[in-house]
Design a protein around this motif. Structure first.
Motif, PDB file in Angstrom:
ATOM      1  N   PHE A  40     -63.196  49.987  -9.043  1.00  0.00           N
ATOM      2  CA  PHE A  40     -63.710  51.051  -8.197  1.00  0.00           C
ATOM      3  C   PHE A  40     -62.551  51.881  -7.657  1.00  0.00           C
ATOM      4  O   PHE A  40     -61.525  51.326  -7.264  1.00  0.00           O
ATOM      5  CB  PHE A  40     -64.490  50.474  -7.004  1.00  0.00           C
ATOM      6  CG  PHE A  40     -65.688  49.667  -7.408  1.00  0.00           C
ATOM      7  CD1 PHE A  40     -66.905  50.272  -7.668  1.00  0.00           C
ATOM      8  CD2 PHE A  40     -65.593  48.288  -7.523  1.00  0.00           C
ATOM      9  CE1 PHE A  40     -68.001  49.529  -8.034  1.00  0.00           C
ATOM     10  CE2 PHE A  40     -66.693  47.531  -7.896  1.00  0.00           C
ATOM     11  CZ  PHE A  40     -67.901  48.155  -8.153  1.00  0.00           C
ATOM     12  N   LEU A  41     -62.724  53.193  -7.635  1.00  0.00           N
ATOM     13  CA  LEU A  41     -61.788  54.104  -7.004  1.00  0.00           C
ATOM     14  C   LEU A  41     -62.490  54.627  -5.755  1.00  0.00           C
ATOM     15  O   LEU A  41     -63.507  55.311  -5.842  1.00  0.00           O
ATOM     16  CB  LEU A  41     -61.438  55.267  -7.937  1.00  0.00           C
ATOM     17  CG  LEU A  41     -60.488  56.306  -7.358  1.00  0.00           C
ATOM     18  CD1 LEU A  41     -59.107  55.687  -7.146  1.00  0.00           C
ATOM     19  CD2 LEU A  41     -60.391  57.503  -8.276  1.00  0.00           C
ATOM     20  N   ILE A  42     -61.969  54.281  -4.589  1.00  0.00           N
ATOM     21  CA  ILE A  42     -62.610  54.609  -3.314  1.00  0.00           C
ATOM     22  C   ILE A  42     -61.760  55.653  -2.607  1.00  0.00           C
ATOM     23  O   ILE A  42     -60.568  55.439  -2.377  1.00  0.00           O
ATOM     24  CB  ILE A  42     -62.751  53.359  -2.431  1.00  0.00           C
ATOM     25  CG1 ILE A  42     -63.538  52.281  -3.180  1.00  0.00           C
ATOM     26  CG2 ILE A  42     -63.399  53.711  -1.097  1.00  0.00           C
ATOM     27  CD1 ILE A  42     -63.418  50.905  -2.574  1.00  0.00           C
ATOM     28  N   THR A  43     -62.381  56.782  -2.273  1.00  0.00           N
ATOM     29  CA  THR A  43     -61.670  57.864  -1.609  1.00  0.00           C
ATOM     30  C   THR A  43     -62.447  58.261  -0.367  1.00  0.00           C
ATOM     31  O   THR A  43     -63.663  58.456  -0.423  1.00  0.00           O
ATOM     32  CB  THR A  43     -61.528  59.081  -2.548  1.00  0.00           C
ATOM     33  OG1 THR A  43     -61.014  58.651  -3.806  1.00  0.00           O
ATOM     34  CG2 THR A  43     -60.591  60.118  -1.961  1.00  0.00           C
ATOM     35  N   THR A  44     -61.746  58.368   0.758  1.00  0.00           N
ATOM     36  CA  THR A  44     -62.378  58.793   2.001  1.00  0.00           C
ATOM     37  C   THR A  44     -61.676  60.038   2.519  1.00  0.00           C
ATOM     38  O   THR A  44     -60.508  60.292   2.200  1.00  0.00           O
ATOM     39  CB  THR A  44     -62.328  57.688   3.078  1.00  0.00           C
ATOM     40  OG1 THR A  44     -60.971  57.377   3.364  1.00  0.00           O
ATOM     41  CG2 THR A  44     -63.072  56.437   2.603  1.00  0.00           C
ATOM     42  N   PHE A  45     -62.396  60.811   3.336  1.00  0.00           N
ATOM     43  CA  PHE A  45     -61.905  62.104   3.802  1.00  0.00           C
ATOM     44  C   PHE A  45     -62.179  62.258   5.292  1.00  0.00           C
ATOM     45  O   PHE A  45     -63.234  61.830   5.771  1.00  0.00           O
ATOM     46  CB  PHE A  45     -62.612  63.229   3.041  1.00  0.00           C
ATOM     47  CG  PHE A  45     -62.545  63.066   1.558  1.00  0.00           C
ATOM     48  CD1 PHE A  45     -61.510  63.634   0.835  1.00  0.00           C
ATOM     49  CD2 PHE A  45     -63.504  62.327   0.874  1.00  0.00           C
ATOM     50  CE1 PHE A  45     -61.436  63.467  -0.541  1.00  0.00           C
ATOM     51  CE2 PHE A  45     -63.436  62.155  -0.495  1.00  0.00           C
ATOM     52  CZ  PHE A  45     -62.394  62.727  -1.211  1.00  0.00           C
ATOM     53  N   PRO A  46     -61.283  62.909   6.026  1.00  0.00           N
ATOM     54  CA  PRO A  46     -61.523  63.131   7.449  1.00  0.00           C
ATOM     55  C   PRO A  46     -62.561  64.216   7.718  1.00  0.00           C
ATOM     56  O   PRO A  46     -63.133  64.277   8.798  1.00  0.00           O
ATOM     57  CB  PRO A  46     -60.146  63.526   7.989  1.00  0.00           C
ATOM     58  CG  PRO A  46     -59.426  64.092   6.816  1.00  0.00           C
ATOM     59  CD  PRO A  46     -59.955  63.349   5.622  1.00  0.00           C
TER      60      PRO A  46
END
Length: 159
Positions: A96-102
């Motif tokens: 899994f490639l997990i990306t979060t953003f503000p």
């Protein structure tokens, strides 16, 4: 060498429990919404701002480590920048490639850029998880979100 804990603004060590509590507290306004309003505004229907999981009834926080825990693994953080945090998480069944953003707008910019490469992603409020399509459906039951297929450019691969 002993593991070092992250440090808060005051320079004190921050425990993982404090990080989880802070994350949950940050979600309270999103989940509960605001009351009040004039001229019947409180009774008017509002668009949902948080994507809830269909069966689990939970909302995935926009934190790489928490989302990784819900996939059943521990994330290896690859990018830790102001615009996004990204980690790779490997299990026996999938990567899994997990990306979060503000901010939501940064997520949309990232998705626009990623569309050049194509792929299938599970997309939620300020987070994106990339994996093989067959692994995103079961993950959606835990995280919520929408499965989004990005086309890419160039010729379609031969089947």
């Amino acid at each position: 060498m002993p593991e070092q804990r992250p440090r808060g603004a005051a320079g004190r060590a921050v425990s993982p429990r404090h990080l989880v509590v802070a994350g949950l507290l940050a979600l309270v306004p999103l989940v509960t919404g605001c009351g009040g309003g004039e001229d019947g505004e409180a009774d008017a229907p509002r668009a949902a701002k948080v994507t809830a999981a269909p069966t689990a009834g939970v909302v995935a926080p926009a934190k790489v480590e928490v989302i990784a825990g819900l996939t059943g693994c521990e994330a290896e953080i690859r990018i830790d920048a102001d615009e996004l945090r990204q980690g790779v998480c490997r299990t026996e069944r999938a990567d899994f490639l997990i990306t979060t953003f503000p901010e939501e707008r940064l997520k949309e910019t990232w998705l626009d850029s990623a569309s050049v490469y194509g792929g299938t992603y599970l997309v939620g409020t300020r987070w994106v998880v990339g994996a093989e399509p067959e692994h995103l459906g079961p993950l959606r039951e835990k995280l919520g979100g929408t499965v989004r297929e990005l086309r890419g450019i160039g010729a379609a691969p031969e089947s």
